[in-house]
Design an enzyme around this catalytic site. Structure first.
Site, PDB file in Angstrom:
ATOM      1  N   HIS A  62      -2.639   7.461   2.228  1.00  0.00           N
ATOM      2  CA  HIS A  62      -2.568   6.443   3.875  1.00  0.00           C
ATOM      3  C   HIS A  62      -0.911   7.183   2.663  1.00  0.00           C
ATOM      4  CE1 HIS A  62      -5.510   4.062   4.283  1.00  0.00           C
ATOM      5  NE2 HIS A  62      -5.945   4.178   3.221  1.00  0.00           N
ATOM      6  N   ARG A  64       1.324   5.993   6.160  1.00  0.00           N
ATOM      7  CA  ARG A  64       1.981   5.000   6.296  1.00  0.00           C
ATOM      8  C   ARG A  64       3.047   5.235   7.186  1.00  0.00           C
ATOM      9  NH1 ARG A  64      -1.969   1.555   4.438  1.00  0.00           N
ATOM     10  NH2 ARG A  64      -1.182   1.335   2.380  1.00  0.00           N
ATOM     11  N   ASN A  94      -4.643   4.327   9.560  1.00  0.00           N
ATOM     12  CA  ASN A  94      -4.895   2.944  10.360  1.00  0.00           C
ATOM     13  C   ASN A  94      -2.714   2.675  10.581  1.00  0.00           C
ATOM     14  OD1 ASN A  94      -4.621   3.581   7.093  1.00  0.00           O
ATOM     15  ND2 ASN A  94      -5.011   0.977   6.864  1.00  0.00           N
ATOM     16  N   ASP A 305      -7.234   7.192  -2.362  1.00  0.00           N
ATOM     17  CA  ASP A 305      -7.031   5.934  -2.227  1.00  0.00           C
ATOM     18  C   ASP A 305      -5.323   5.629  -2.235  1.00  0.00           C
ATOM     19  OD1 ASP A 305      -7.367   4.555  -0.043  1.00  0.00           O
ATOM     20  OD2 ASP A 305      -9.181   3.178  -0.472  1.00  0.00           O
TER      21      ASP A 305
END
Ligand code: DOR
Ligand code: ZN
Length: 431
Positions: A62, A64, A94, A305
């Site tokens: 991620h 971001r 996401n 992750d």
């Protein structure tokens, strides 16, 4: 620019290669792998006593960006990657906004082209806004280079929508990367449901929340003839369903995280928010099942992750903390310490699952040291002793369940497209 990496133990599972050799790198490519290369180079890197492998590829991170830069951005995230010996990251969609259109895929790639310390692959969303209601334009995103599609953080709850996605995806040969956890079964829990959750009085998430979701996804993959990739599998029931699906010839691949291979729910017993993650850290029987699944080929990729959060978000009580923690700067060291030096995995298993196989599954350059391939290379010292200290991390998400861990083994140099982006733990900044 020519660099000669001299006298390293060249370790490349993609060619079954394990021998002390030299590697000549020229113009971003591997030009020669041989013993006793004498050709003049701009730099000679002495890799005596070190292991030279294909650059690590992490298919679940991620970064971001866009919109959540207080947690991480492409510069800080890829610096963390370089520091950890990772040369390619696939970033999950996401973000804010969600990566659900071609223009956002292009935007992230553009940002990464301007300044980054790793290859940045983009995972697009399956549904618009990851809301699970309407399909996102996966075709357009694939055209702009998205490597796969995921509503990570959310299960695609509607079987109908998921079936449409699975049928659609067969047109362009990209996997659906699934966060396969039934949200209703998981809704009331904060950690793995078991003896530890009962003892410490925290409501649990039953592991069948994964099993049920994975079963449906495999059934639809078979029906649609689609490639599904199950993200961060952590349950022994789920991994067994994947094993059976693979045996049946269903096009399913899977990944497991470093933390689900090395930590149990006992880590949560001090209520540290640094241990809160989804799927949750599970009990020892599940951890063992994940290790067996790596060894028998049910698991294709080992991932981080890497899910950084801003310190003020994570520095709260266990149940109020967002799920996830950083992993890029600890993944290799933890794998070498807990699984290689203990004799549980050999080096071939670790490098295959952290580099060669992800490249194969996602059709990426790298994952090999074959002549002519891209010079993305990790140089590691298997015996370097170091202690995890998040204050030294490049990532903004300082929380890690491995804080203070004594490790043995570390990346000591990272080469991206023929240029060193990290030496001795220090990222080589461009500006
Ligand atoms: O722990 C997690 N954090 N699991 C996920 O699936 C999402 C991730 C995040 O985005 O923070
Ligand atoms: Zn997820």
């Amino acid at each position: 620019m020519k660099t000669l990496i001299k006298n390293g133990r060249v370790f490349d599972p993609s060619q079954n290669l394990d021998a002390v050799m030299d590697i000549l790198v020229e113009d971003g490519k591997i030009k020669a792998v041989a013993t006793g290369i004498t050709e003049a180079a701009d730099e000679v890197y002495d890799a005596t006593g070190l292991v030279v492998t294909p650059g690590l590829i992490d298919m679940h991170t991620h970064m971001r960006e866009p919109g959540l830069e207080a947690k991480e951005d492409i510069i800080s995230g890829t610096m963390a990657a370089a520091a950890g010996g990772v040369t390619t990251v696939a970033c999950m969609p996401n973000t804010k906004p969600v990566v659900d259109s071609a223009i956002i895929v292009s935007g992230i790639k553009q940002r990464a082209a301007e300044e980054s310390y790793a290859n940045v692959e983009v995972v697009g969303a399956i549904s618009k806004g990851e809301k699970g209601e309407e399909l996102a334009e996966m075709g357009d995103m694939a055209y702009r280079g998205a490597v796969g599609f995921s509503d990570d953080g959310h299960y695609v709850k509607s079987s109908r929508l998921f079936m449409l996605a699975a049928k659609y995806i067969t047109a362009f040969d990209k996997p659906l990367m699934l966060h396969a956890i039934d949200p209703e079964l998981a809704a009331e829990g904060y950690m793995h449901e078991g003896a530890v959750s009962a003892r410490i009085g925290v409501p649990g998430v039953p592991s069948i929340s994964e099993d049920i979701a994975v079963a449906r996804d495999c059934i639809i993959a078979e029906y649609a003839g689609a490639h599904v990739h199950i993200c961060h599998v952590a349950s022994k029931g789920a991994i067994d369903i994947i094993r059976q699906a693979k045996k049946k010839g269903i096009n399913v691949t899977s990944e497991v995280t470093v933390h689900h291979l090395t930590l149990t729910d006992e880590a949560c017993s001090n209520y540290s928010s640094a241990t809160r993650v989804s799927p949750p850290l599970r009990s020892w029987d599940h951890v063992q099942a994940m290790r067996e699944a790596v060894l028998d080929g049910t698991v294709d990729c080992i991932v981080t992750d890497h899910a950084p959060h801003a310190p003020e978000e994570k520095d709260v009580e266990f149940r109020y903390a967002p799920c996830g923690f950083c992993g890029l700067e600890t993944s290799l060291g933890v794998m070498l310490t807990d699984l290689y030096h203990t004799g549980i995995f050999d080096l071939k298993t670790i490098i295959s699952k952290m580099s060669c196989e992800p490249a194969k599954v996602f059709h990426l350059p790298g994952g090999t040291l074959k002549e002519g391939s891209v010079a993305d290379i990790t140089i590691m010292d298997l015996n370097k002793e170091w202690t995890v200290d998040s204050s030294k991390f490049y990532t903004r998400g300082k929380f890690t369940p491995y804080e203070g861990k004594a490790c043995k083994g570390k990346a000591v140099a990272t080469m991206l497209h023929g240029n060193f982006v990290m030496r001795d733990g220090v990222v080589c900044t461009k500006k």
